[in-house]
Design a protein around this motif. Sequence first.
Motif, PDB file in Angstrom:
ATOM      1  N   CYS A 103      58.911 100.091  35.160  1.00 14.59           N
ATOM      2  CA  CYS A 103      59.635  99.749  35.956  1.00 14.59           C
ATOM      3  C   CYS A 103      61.272 100.517  35.649  1.00 14.59           C
ATOM      4  CB  CYS A 103      60.062  98.403  35.902  1.00 14.59           C
ATOM      5  SG  CYS A 103      58.648  97.083  36.292  1.00 14.59           S
ATOM      6  N   SER A 104      61.448 100.686  34.428  1.00 10.74           N
ATOM      7  CA  SER A 104      62.646 101.269  34.166  1.00 10.74           C
ATOM      8  C   SER A 104      62.576 102.808  34.745  1.00 10.74           C
ATOM      9  CB  SER A 104      62.995 101.367  32.705  1.00 10.74           C
ATOM     10  OG  SER A 104      63.330  99.948  32.179  1.00 10.74           O
ATOM     11  N   ASP A 105      61.454 103.399  34.370  1.00 13.75           N
ATOM     12  CA  ASP A 105      61.515 104.875  35.004  1.00 13.75           C
ATOM     13  C   ASP A 105      61.779 104.901  36.497  1.00 13.75           C
ATOM     14  OD1 ASP A 105      60.958 107.676  34.859  1.00 13.75           O
ATOM     15  OD2 ASP A 105      58.939 107.129  35.467  1.00 13.75           O
ATOM     16  N   ILE A 106      60.899 104.112  37.183  1.00 20.41           N
ATOM     17  CA  ILE A 106      61.125 104.008  38.638  1.00 20.41           C
ATOM     18  C   ILE A 106      62.333 103.833  39.032  1.00 20.41           C
ATOM     19  CG2 ILE A 106      60.385 102.938  40.849  1.00 20.41           C
ATOM     20  CD1 ILE A 106      57.522 102.591  39.433  1.00 20.41           C
ATOM     21  N   ALA A 107      63.040 102.760  38.554  1.00 23.08           N
ATOM     22  CA  ALA A 107      64.212 102.385  38.904  1.00 23.08           C
ATOM     23  C   ALA A 107      65.506 103.421  38.436  1.00 23.08           C
ATOM     24  CB  ALA A 107      64.876 100.939  37.977  1.00 23.08           C
ATOM     25  N   ILE A 108      65.338 104.159  37.272  1.00 21.30           N
ATOM     26  CA  ILE A 108      66.297 105.177  36.946  1.00 21.30           C
ATOM     27  C   ILE A 108      66.057 106.231  37.997  1.00 21.30           C
ATOM     28  CG2 ILE A 108      66.675 106.872  35.351  1.00 21.30           C
ATOM     29  CD1 ILE A 108      66.438 104.600  33.165  1.00 21.30           C
ATOM     30  N   ARG A 109      64.948 106.557  38.451  1.00 20.12           N
ATOM     31  CA  ARG A 109      64.437 107.648  39.207  1.00 20.12           C
ATOM     32  C   ARG A 109      65.142 107.058  40.712  1.00 20.12           C
ATOM     33  NH1 ARG A 109      60.325 111.508  37.582  1.00 20.12           N
ATOM     34  NH2 ARG A 109      59.968 111.073  35.640  1.00 20.12           N
TER      35      ARG A 109
END
Length: 76
Positions: A60-66
Amino acid sequence: MGDYPHSKLLQVGLGLLICGSGLHVGTAVLAGLELWPDPNSNPIDPGSLAALTFWSWIICSDIAIRRVGRHRYTPS
């Protein structure tokens, strides 16, 4: 940095991390302070939950940061 805390996906990921890992950490702390009924408790169930929610948090964090990064640097 100002856009990241407003990302709903990042908030969901952090909620997963706190709820999932909180049970595992709480059990370990209470057992260490001898406040848990079983000082040698079996950490398999809370540990499995923590592992599942940890990886969900990473995704979730990876997708949100991207997403936030892509919207921030998109020319208008």
